[in-house]
Design an enzyme around this catalytic site. Structure first.
Site, PDB file in Angstrom:
ATOM      1  CD  GLU A   1      -2.913  -1.007   2.360  1.00 21.51           C
ATOM      2  OE1 GLU A   1      -3.298   0.130   2.704  1.00 21.51           O
ATOM      3  OE2 GLU A   1      -3.292  -2.043   2.910  1.00 21.51           O
TER       4      GLU A   1
ATOM      5  CB  CYS B   1       1.558  10.033   4.598  1.00 18.38           C
ATOM      6  SG  CYS B   1       2.142  10.752   6.138  1.00 18.38           S
TER       7      CYS B   1
END
Length: 168
Positions: free
Chosen positions: A84, A118
């Site tokens: 991911e 993020c």
């Protein structure tokens, strides 16, 4: 054995945060063997994990650059790998959560820095019994943020496509 780690040069505050998050997960009835924290130098820990014969799968959430290196290392040892990359964070809503706060935090986190951060949550994990309340809350809040969005032709066309795919 499944191992999930975040490959980075950890500062001590991040390590302590990860340890505390693990404690909270275990206190909230997560199975003890379902969560693990490995501390230490990211490159050293990753190299050891990826080269271990006891590892069946390496799952990484991290940067594209690191993902490429981990994929190469896993290929060398024929380990399965799940990547991911670029930040894929879940917002986890527990049974006793303040749902209004969770909805607001979800949208605020996703829209912070235009979602280019993020920590922006990509998906929400919510107990099934509270799913519809959260979906309705997110729908209302997004509608308030973007009141004319559904009137745009490109959005209407996409929604029609999604509805057609859902019917198949």
């Amino acid at each position: 054995l499944e191992v999930k780690f975040k490959y980075q040069h950890l500062r001590s505050i991040e390590t302590l945060g990860n340890i505390r998050m693990t404690e909270l997960l275990l206190e909230s009835a997560v199975e003890p063997n379902a969560v693990q924290v490995v501390t230490g130098s990211g490159p050293l820990v990753a190299r050891h994990i990826v080269s271990s014969r006891e590892v069946d799968l390496v799952s990484l959430t991290g940067s594209t650059e690191v993902g490429i290196q981990v994929a190469r290392d896993c290929a060398t040892h024929l380990h399965r790998v799940a990547l991911e990359l670029g930040g894929n964070d879940a917002l986890i809503i527990l049974d006793d959560a303040d749902l209004d706060l969770a909805v607001n935090e979800s949208l605020a986190g996703r829209h912070l820095n235009a979602g280019q951060i993020c920590l922006a949550p990509d998906y929400v994990l919510v107990p099934e019994a509270q799913e519809q309340v959260v979906v309705d809350g997110l729908t209302r809040a997004a509608g308030a943020m973007y009141p004319t969005l559904l009137d745009k032709p490109d959005v209407r066309a996409r929604r029609r496509g999604v509805q057609l795919r859902a019917r198949r």
